[in-house]
Design a protein around this motif. Structure first.
Motif, PDB file in Angstrom:
ATOM      1  N   GLY A 332     -32.624   5.664 -15.272  1.00  0.00           N
ATOM      2  CA  GLY A 332     -33.172   4.445 -14.697  1.00  0.00           C
ATOM      3  C   GLY A 332     -32.118   3.669 -13.969  1.00  0.00           C
ATOM      4  O   GLY A 332     -31.013   4.150 -13.727  1.00  0.00           O
ATOM      5  N   LYS A 333     -32.449   2.436 -13.596  1.00  0.00           N
ATOM      6  CA  LYS A 333     -31.523   1.577 -12.887  1.00  0.00           C
ATOM      7  C   LYS A 333     -30.301   1.287 -13.748  1.00  0.00           C
ATOM      8  O   LYS A 333     -30.414   1.032 -14.932  1.00  0.00           O
ATOM      9  N   LYS A 334     -29.118   1.334 -13.137  1.00  0.00           N
ATOM     10  CA  LYS A 334     -27.884   1.100 -13.896  1.00  0.00           C
ATOM     11  C   LYS A 334     -27.884  -0.309 -14.470  1.00  0.00           C
ATOM     12  O   LYS A 334     -28.001  -1.293 -13.750  1.00  0.00           O
ATOM     13  N   GLY A 335     -27.754  -0.381 -15.801  1.00  0.00           N
ATOM     14  CA  GLY A 335     -27.761  -1.680 -16.446  1.00  0.00           C
ATOM     15  C   GLY A 335     -28.170  -1.533 -17.906  1.00  0.00           C
ATOM     16  O   GLY A 335     -28.050  -0.457 -18.488  1.00  0.00           O
ATOM     17  N   ILE A 336     -28.650  -2.625 -18.479  1.00  0.00           N
ATOM     18  CA  ILE A 336     -29.099  -2.570 -19.874  1.00  0.00           C
ATOM     19  C   ILE A 336     -30.505  -3.147 -19.982  1.00  0.00           C
ATOM     20  O   ILE A 336     -30.964  -3.897 -19.133  1.00  0.00           O
ATOM     21  N   CYS A 337     -31.170  -2.739 -21.053  1.00  0.00           N
ATOM     22  CA  CYS A 337     -32.486  -3.269 -21.393  1.00  0.00           C
ATOM     23  C   CYS A 337     -32.464  -3.665 -22.854  1.00  0.00           C
ATOM     24  O   CYS A 337     -32.242  -2.810 -23.709  1.00  0.00           O
ATOM     25  N   LEU A 338     -32.651  -4.940 -23.131  1.00  0.00           N
ATOM     26  CA  LEU A 338     -32.660  -5.426 -24.499  1.00  0.00           C
ATOM     27  C   LEU A 338     -34.095  -5.449 -25.015  1.00  0.00           C
ATOM     28  O   LEU A 338     -34.965  -6.109 -24.431  1.00  0.00           O
ATOM     29  N   GLU A 339     -34.359  -4.706 -26.076  1.00  0.00           N
ATOM     30  CA  GLU A 339     -35.717  -4.636 -26.626  1.00  0.00           C
ATOM     31  C   GLU A 339     -35.794  -5.357 -27.963  1.00  0.00           C
ATOM     32  O   GLU A 339     -34.858  -5.320 -28.745  1.00  0.00           O
TER      33      GLU A 339
END
Length: 339
Positions: A332-339
């Motif tokens: 996916g897009k470079k970065g982070i996803c906080l769930e």
């Protein structure tokens, strides 16, 4: 007959070289306690010399950093030694991210008026940080700058050089979807974000859940060198990328491991949020801002192969470091996803 004027001296201009000599003498034993057999000259030379041996294709890895405005809190709490440890930690943890062993360290100390006792305590902390990182303190500079820094104010910065075999450099190039993110517990706020901390906290003596706020804030930055280098030796190939969670918190630092467009999916609540971060949130800092600024209890992050998970966690916990799976790598897009 003309009256003879007093001659202008360096001391009269605000620089007391005798205090500098006193500082050097008081730190000599601390500095020499960090030397290993590769250090080729003692304290007081114009330059530090370090012999490099035992590597086939050595790559030198360097980093420089300071302690920032955490210094104000440390000085207010009379924790000068902590500032020295922080200075080393911020440099050596960075170069460690590429699998490099720190070899030597140099410090820079600046002030308006040198006080030998305080300067010696700062250097004592630097020496302690170097011992924790298993590197040698081979040089430094103390700059007395009257009229530039207010009396009682000190600034401190450092420079570390490490080495890694070219074939074992860790740069994230082999990270792939499905790899796991392992978080290593921090000791506290570490040494970034203190401009925001100082805006939020105006009374360092304030109590929070039985703790003194200032004591929570000045806990020294954890140095991860020995645990990580031990892990890399114990489980070669298991670690694909590493991130030191400093300024910019999770959002800025975790993606620095990736060479391609990956998303680090982070599961909130999978690790312990330390009391100091709860205290800062109680001061009105939003959760989003916290993750964008601070380490939130995770000071260092590893990207590892899934099959190495149990071994990595067990190794760390056997040496007293809390390690937790905090997320996973997805395309996916470079970065982070906080769930």
């Amino acid at each position: 007959m003309k009256e003879k004027k007093d001659s202008l001296t360096y001391k009269a201009a605000g620089v007391d070289i005798e205090e500098g000599y006193k500082t050097v003498q008081s730190i000599k034993k601390e500095v020499e306690s960090t030397f290993d057999s590769n250090v080729m000259d003692g304290i007081g030379s114009f330059a530090g010399m370090y012999a490099l041996a035992g590597y086939r294709e050595p790559v030198l890895v360097s980093g420089t950093d300071g302690v920032g405005t955490k210094l104000e809190v440390e000085f207010a709490m009379d924790r000068y030694e902590n500032a020295g440890i922080d200075c080393v930690a911020m440099c050596v943890n960075d170069i460690l991210c590429h699998g490099a062993k720190p070899l030597f360290f140099l410090d820079y100390l600046a002030c308006g008026k040198l006080e030998a006792e305080k300067a010696a305590r700062l250097v004592k902390g630097i020496a302690e940080g170097c011992r924790q990182a298993d590197c040698s303190l081979i040089g430094g500079e103390t700059a007395e700058m009257p009229g530039f820094y207010p009396p009682g104010k000190y600034d401190i910065a450092g420079f570390a050089v490490g080495v890694v075999e070219k074939s074992t450099i860790i740069n994230g190039s082999n990270i792939q979807e499905g790899d796991l993110l392992i978080g290593l517990a921090s000791s506290g706020v570490h040494s970034n974000g203190f401009s925001l901390v100082r805006k939020a906290v105006t009374n360092y003596e304030e109590k929070y859940n039985g703790h003194i706020a200032g004591e929570l804030l000045v806990t020294p930055t954890k140095i991860y060198v020995k645990p990580i280098l031990g892990l890399l030796t114990k489980l070669p190939g298991a670690v694909k990328g590493m991130a030191h969670i400093t300024g910019g918190g999770f959002r800025e630092n975790i993606p620095r491991m990736f060479r391609e467009d990956f998303t680090a999916v982070i599961k909130k609540g999978s690790w312990e949020i330390l009391p100091v971060f709860k205290y800062l949130m109680s001061k009105g800092i939003s959760e989003e801002e916290m993750y964008n600024t601070f380490n939130m209890g995770i000071g260092f992050v590893l990207t590892i192969t899934p099959e190495a998970k149990d071994a990595v966690i067990k190794y760390m916990e056997n040496i007293g470091i809390k390690a937790t799976q905090i997320g996973i790598i997805k395309k996916g897009k470079k970065g982070i996803c906080l769930e």
